[in-house]
Structure formats: structure tokens, C-alpha cells
Design a protein around this motif. Structure first.
Motif, short mmCIF file in Angstrom:
data_model
loop_
_atom_site.label_atom_id
_atom_site.label_comp_id
_atom_site.label_asym_id
_atom_site.label_seq_id
_atom_site.Cartn_x
_atom_site.Cartn_y
_atom_site.Cartn_z
N GLY A 6 0.83 -1.20 0.00
CA GLY A 6 0.00 0.00 0.00
C GLY A 6 0.86 1.25 0.00
N LEU A 7 0.46 2.25 -0.81
CA LEU A 7 1.23 3.49 -0.93
C LEU A 7 0.65 4.63 -0.11
N GLY A 8 -0.52 4.44 0.50
CA GLY A 8 -1.15 5.55 1.20
C GLY A 8 -1.94 6.43 0.24
N LEU A 9 -2.26 7.63 0.68
CA LEU A 9 -3.23 8.45 -0.03
C LEU A 9 -2.66 9.59 -0.87
N CYS A 10 -1.48 10.05 -0.53
CA CYS A 10 -1.09 11.35 -1.07
C CYS A 10 0.07 11.31 -2.05
N THR A 213 -33.23 17.67 3.48
CA THR A 213 -33.12 17.12 4.84
C THR A 213 -32.06 16.02 4.97
N THR A 214 -31.28 15.80 3.92
CA THR A 214 -30.19 14.83 3.98
C THR A 214 -28.87 15.57 4.06
N LEU A 215 -28.09 15.26 5.08
CA LEU A 215 -26.78 15.89 5.26
C LEU A 215 -25.71 15.10 4.54
N ALA A 216 -24.69 15.81 4.08
CA ALA A 216 -23.57 15.16 3.39
C ALA A 216 -22.29 15.91 3.69
N VAL A 217 -21.18 15.21 3.51
CA VAL A 217 -19.85 15.81 3.64
C VAL A 217 -19.06 15.42 2.41
N THR A 218 -18.39 16.37 1.79
CA THR A 218 -17.52 16.07 0.65
C THR A 218 -16.07 16.20 1.08
N LEU A 219 -15.24 15.34 0.51
CA LEU A 219 -13.81 15.34 0.85
C LEU A 219 -13.00 15.31 -0.44
N SER A 220 -11.99 16.17 -0.50
CA SER A 220 -11.14 16.24 -1.69
C SER A 220 -9.68 16.17 -1.28
N ARG A 221 -8.92 15.37 -2.01
CA ARG A 221 -7.46 15.24 -1.83
C ARG A 221 -7.11 14.98 -0.35
N VAL A 222 -7.77 14.00 0.22
CA VAL A 222 -7.57 13.69 1.64
C VAL A 222 -6.12 13.28 1.88
N GLY A 223 -5.53 13.86 2.90
CA GLY A 223 -4.15 13.56 3.26
C GLY A 223 -3.14 14.49 2.65
N GLY A 224 -3.55 15.32 1.69
CA GLY A 224 -2.64 16.24 1.03
C GLY A 224 -2.72 17.63 1.60
#
Length: 292
Positions: A6-10, A213-224
Motif C-alpha cells: 500500500g502506498l497511502g493516499l497522497c 433534509t439529507t446531510l452530506a460531507v464532501t472530501l477532496s485530496r484527503v491527506g494532502g
């Protein structure tokens, strides 16, 4: 020995020390380059690792795995994958192939979006099934993933949503004619994913989900260093432009009702409007520890 590393995320520095030792000593090192991507290119990895990497595309990993495994019963061969080796079923499949050929193998784990999603403040033990949303086309609009999200919602649990990437893909004409001509890479944005979720809800309504009424979270380039997280109702997030979400790669979370006040406060720091706390309070009956 066959190594799945595994290389990780970034970037090139996310590899573990154990993984780096394998890369430097193996006879051959392959870089899997289609289930996900790092935020740096192959040249930068090779410079840091001090050796050449063999690019393993989809065809090689899925249909020519014997070529990757060849010789690993008597020498060390490594396949590098973004994130953790078990983040994609493809990698389990190649290990089954190694087992059938009596080739010894070893796994070297690393961080993946499956655990790094906790960066948004939602607690990992409150997550249910993970789903993937593929790009829709004019003639192909699968929405079976919506049923999995609803199942999680029924249990009050969050859903990690992985957004499609298209790397070395052929269009229908080139595929039908057997021409090895590939489309430019595409990475699904949260805006596209949310649009498809809302469209799927119009076709298959659920009392547990609606854009307002639906909550969400967006994530971009996690770990960078350019990591970006946004939270709000689907309706609020749908009103944003693609540039607001940051650069790819992207993922997102559909939030369940089993919310803790700490989750409200932590993810609330990323809120794009009033919807995050309003829906949490009025729909789910949960307020942050600060009482708002």
C-alpha cells in the motif's frame, strides 16, 4: 515472495518504511494505476524510490496477472497500490491467483480513504456499507447504490461514497471495434455525484432522504496539503460549483441519523451554510455540545 504494498493516499512519502524496503530490494516493481491514483506522477515516485516502476494498467492487472506473478516463487516481486491493498477487490483476486499457484505472498498495509474519512469528524464506528457511484451515460444509469445508502439510513449509519474514476477507458465504438484508443482520464466531482443522487431519489423516492433534509460531507485530496472538506445538506452542496469542492480525487459521506454532538461540532466547522446544524437539530434531534 510476492508483495502487495500500500502506498497511502497522497504522495511518494506516504509509503511505509517496510514498504520502501521492499521496493528497493525487489526484482520487479509494478505500479497499479487504475483503481485509484496518487497526487503525484510516476516519475516523482521513481525519483524518490530510486528505481524504475512498471506501469500495470487495468488489462494487465485483471487479465495478465500471471505476468505480474511470474518468477515471484523464487524472487521478490512487488505490486504497489494506492491506499491500502485491500481497498479494491481486484487485489484480493490477484492474491487468490498467487495462492492457486503456490506463490508465497505478503501484505504491507497503509492508510486508505476507508479510515482517513474520519478527517471530516464523523466517527468511523458509525459507518455502514460503503458504496461506489459510477458515471452515468445517456443509456446507462444504474442506481442500485441508492438502496445501500437507504439501508444504512434505516440503521442511522453514515455511508462512505466512493466517486468514479475513469483511467484508460475506451468509448463504445473503439471497444466494439477492438481499437486500443483510450479516453482522457475523468474523475467524478461531488457536484456530479450529488446530481446523480438527487436524480435517483426522484426515480426511487425514500422517506428517509430528500435534498433539503439529507446531510452530506464532501472530501477532496484527503491527506494532502490541498485537502478540502465541505458539509451541508445535499441541497446546499448541489448549489456549489465544481471549483468549490477542490481538485480530485473526491469522495463523500451521506450522513445518517445516529449523530453524536461532537460530530455535529467537528463537521460543522466545514459547513457551507445553516443547513448542517438546522437539519441535525430539526430532523435528527441532535445539537452540538456548544448547544447550537
Amino acid at each position: 515472495m510476492f508483495y502487495l504494498v500500500g502506498l497511502g493516499l497522497c504522495d511518494e512519502k506516504d509509503i511505509t518504511l517496510r514498504g520502501l524496503e521492499v521496493v528497493k530490494s525487489a526484482t520487479r516493481v509494478y505500479l497499479e494505476a487504475y483503481t485509484s491514483i496518487l497526487m503525484v506522477n510516476k516519475d516523482r515516485l521513481e525519483e524518490f524510490y530510486g528505481r524504475e516502476l512498471i506501469l500495470a494498467d487495468r488489462d494487465m492487472v485483471e487479465t495478465e496477472s500471471d505476468a505480474i506473478l511470474a518468477g515471484s516463487d523464487s524472487a521478490d516481486v512487488a505490486l504497489l497500490v494506492v491506499g491500502d491493498p485491500f481497498g479494491a477487490t481486484t487485489h484480493a483476486d490477484i492474491l487468490l491467483r498467487a495462492r492457486a499457484l503456490n506463490i508465497p505472498f505478503r501484505i504491507i498495509h497503509n492508510a486508505s480513504i476507508m479510515n482517513a474519512v474520519g478527517a471530516c469528524g464523523l466517527q468511523l464506528y458509525n459507518f455502514g456499507q460503503t458504496v461506489s457511484i459510477p458515471f452515468w451515460t445517456e443509456t446507462w444509469k444504474p442506481d442500485s447504490w441508492l438502496a445501500r445508502i437507504v439501508e444504512n439510513m434505516e440503521k442511522g449509519m453514515h455511508t462512505l461514497v466512493l466517486l468514479d474514476i475513469k483511467v484508460k477507458e475506451q468509448n463504445e465504438e473503439n471497444l466494439a471495434r477492438g481499437r486500443k484508443i483510450y479516453e482522457p482520464p475523468r474523475y467524478m466531482s461531488p457536484q456530479t455525484a450529488i446530481s446523480q443522487i438527487i436524480s435517483a431519489l426522484l426515480s426511487s423516492p425514500s422517506p428517509l432522504m430528500s435534498p433539503a433534509t439529507t446531510l452530506a460531507v464532501t472530501l477532496s485530496r484527503v491527506g494532502g496539503t490541498a485537502q478540502k472538506i465541505l458539509s451541508g445538506s445535499l441541497e446546499e452542496l448541489a448549489a456549489l460549483g465544481e471549483a468549490d469542492f477542490g481538485d480530485p480525487l473526491h469522495s463523500m459521506v451521506i450522513v445518517g441519523s445516529r449523530l453524536h454532538p461532537m460530530e455535529i461540532d467537528y463537521a460543522g466547522e466545514f459547513a457551507v451554510g445553516e443547513g448542517w446544524r438546522k437539519v441535525a437539530r430539526d430532523v435528527h434531534g441532535v445539537v452540538g455540545e456548544e448547544g447550537v
